[in-house]
Every structure is written in structure tokens, then in C-alpha cells.
Design a protein around this motif. Structure first.
Motif, PDB file in Angstrom:
ATOM      1  N   LYS A   5       0.822  -1.202   0.000  1.00 35.29           N
ATOM      2  CA  LYS A   5       0.000   0.000   0.000  1.00 35.29           C
ATOM      3  C   LYS A   5       0.858   1.254   0.000  1.00 35.29           C
ATOM      4  O   LYS A   5       1.755   1.413   0.830  1.00 35.29           O
ATOM      5  N   GLN A   6       0.550   2.127  -0.932  1.00 33.30           N
ATOM      6  CA  GLN A   6       1.152   3.457  -0.939  1.00 33.30           C
ATOM      7  C   GLN A   6      -0.018   4.419  -0.784  1.00 33.30           C
ATOM      8  O   GLN A   6      -0.773   4.642  -1.733  1.00 33.30           O
ATOM      9  N   ASN A   7      -0.179   4.947   0.389  1.00 28.33           N
ATOM     10  CA  ASN A   7      -1.396   5.679   0.729  1.00 28.33           C
ATOM     11  C   ASN A   7      -1.395   7.135   0.267  1.00 28.33           C
ATOM     12  O   ASN A   7      -2.439   7.792   0.324  1.00 28.33           O
ATOM     13  N   SER A   8      -0.236   7.635  -0.173  1.00 30.43           N
ATOM     14  CA  SER A   8      -0.188   9.010  -0.667  1.00 30.43           C
ATOM     15  C   SER A   8      -0.107   8.988  -2.180  1.00 30.43           C
ATOM     16  O   SER A   8       0.924   8.631  -2.736  1.00 30.43           O
ATOM     17  N   PRO A   9      -1.180   9.401  -2.866  1.00 31.64           N
ATOM     18  CA  PRO A   9      -1.137   9.386  -4.329  1.00 31.64           C
ATOM     19  C   PRO A   9      -0.150  10.401  -4.897  1.00 31.64           C
ATOM     20  O   PRO A   9       0.374  10.200  -5.989  1.00 31.64           O
ATOM     21  N   SER A  10       0.102  11.479  -4.153  1.00 24.56           N
ATOM     22  CA  SER A  10       0.986  12.511  -4.683  1.00 24.56           C
ATOM     23  C   SER A  10       1.740  13.193  -3.554  1.00 24.56           C
ATOM     24  O   SER A  10       1.319  13.180  -2.392  1.00 24.56           O
TER      25      SER A  10
END
Lengths: 112, 116
Positions: A5-10
Motif C-alpha cells: 500500500k502506498q497511501n499518498s497518491p501525490s
């Protein structure tokens, strides 16, 4: 259910400052992690990796930290440069056949 | 520097048509992968070959997708018929070995498919 999971899209960072990209995983059996960088209309390129026997791996401006107890890793870029602007994917060798499982990616923008 | 070659780079097709993508891995790489990346998502494995044999195609929609690597070198991924939801980047990758090793995967530049 997402295993990586990469919870920060940007993420937006000023040139010269530190960029910190985060990644969480669900399976404590995962033992090798990689970061890939992707420019638009190009394939992902390998950036840096870390084995679970280590908690830090450094390559020039790029450092990856692994916290096994938290099932969390992070990529630090210092100093950030405009050419670092890209999408960064966290990945792990999750399958028995050695294929990679990717997170959704974080788009990094480094502003001059 | 050796690269994974893919063609075409871009393909626009109408739904229900057939489309094919080609990949030539780095010389000597026994393992070849086809991934699909939908915009805003990470790459997802469609099929993995070890030499000419399929070792994982559990996520390949076999009613419309097929893949082959007849001589254990280059590979073709086919979609027939194409659907609107197939619009994505199709990425080919290769590695020297497989089976849970820690080797990195080398990706091609991808084939961008747009289905109208």
C-alpha cells in the motif's frame, strides 16, 4: 485486498529539500523490497532495493529504510531535484514464482 | 545497454477488434512477464513465463487474452475481442532467473492501448 500500500497518491517538494515516500505491506513473510521510478509513457526503472535482513540501504541521494515490526518502508531522496519528478512504485517479491507485487504508486513533483 | 523491446508503443483500436503486442526480452533472460497498468494503479501481473512454459497465468482473463513464448525468447500477448476496460499500458519485463530470487525485473517502455 492490497498487499502493498502506498497511501499518498501525490507529493510535492521544493528542490533541494528531502522527499519521503512511504509504503506499507501486509505480509510479514515478504523479505525483499524494491523501489521503481516511472516517467510518463515509459516503463518502470529499478531504483533501489532492500532485504529484510537490513534496516537501511543507501545509494547516492536515495536511501530506503525498512521497519519490519511496523511492516513499513520509506524512500528518502536528499536533495530532491526536478528530474526526480516521476511516479514511484514500491514492490515486493510476493509470489512463489518471483514476480513483483506493486503498490499504486506515489507521484512526486519537485518544484524548482 | 541491453533493453527489453516492445511494440507497438501505441495502439488505438475499436472494441471487439483483435490486438497483439510483442516483446523481446534481454538476451539470456529466462523469465518473461507481462504486466498491465491501468492509469492510477500499479502494474499487475498477467502472465509469467519460464523459458517457453507458463508458470503463472492466474490473473490472465483467458476468455479473451492469450500469451505465448514459443521458442522461449520473444513473446506475444493477444486480446480478442478487445473491450473498453482493456485500455491500459501493457508492460513486458524480463529477469535472469525466477522462483523467488531477489533479482530485479527489467521493464520495456510499454505498449499503450486505447480501446474506443
Amino acid at each position: 485486498d492490497q498487499q502493498v500500500k502506498q497511501n499518498s497518491p501525490s507529493l510535492s517538494v521544493q528542490e533541494g529539500r528531502i522527499s519521503i515516500l512511504n509504503c506499507d505491506y501486509t505480509n510479514s513473510m515478504f523479505d525483499y523490497f524494491l523501489w521503481y521510478k516511472k516517467y510518463p509513457a515509459e516503463g518502470p526503472t529499478f531504483l533501489i532495493s532492500i532485504s529484510s535482513i537490513k534496516d537501511k540501504n543507501e545509494d547516492g541521494r536515495f536511501t530506503v529504510f525498512l521497519n519490519k515490526s511496523a511492516k513499513h518502508l520509506s524512500l528518502h531522496i536528499v536533495p530532491s531535484q526536478p528530474g526526480d519528478s516521476a511516479v514511484y512504485f514500491c514492490a515486493t517479491h510476493g509470489g512463489s514464482q518471483g514476480n513483483l507485487i506493486f503498490g499504486k504508486g506515489t507521484k512526486l513533483s519537485v518544484k524548482p | 545497454e541491453a533493453e527489453v523491446a516492445q511494440s507497438p508503443r501505441y495502439k488505438i483500436t475499436e472494441k471487439s477488434q483483435a490486438v497483439a503486442f510483442w516483446c523481446d526480452p534481454i538476451s539470456g533472460h529466462a523469465t518473461l512477464y507481462w504486466y498491465r497498468q491501468i492509469l492510477g494503479q500499479g502494474p499487475e501481473l498477467l502472465v509469467q513465463f519460464q523459458d517457453e512454459s507458463v508458470v503463472d497465468d492466474s490473473q490472465l482473463p483467458k476468455d479473451r487474452f492469450s500469451a505465448e513464448r514459443l521458442k522461449g525468447v520473444d513473446s506475444t500477448l493477444k486480446i480478442q475481442p478487445a473491450e473498453l476496460g482493456d485500455s491500459a499500458m501493457y508492460l513486458c519485463a524480463s529477469s535472469y532467473t525466477s522462483g523467488g530470487d531477489t533479482g530485479e525485473l527489467f521493464f520495456g517502455e510499454g505498449s499503450r492501448l486505447t480501446v474506443l
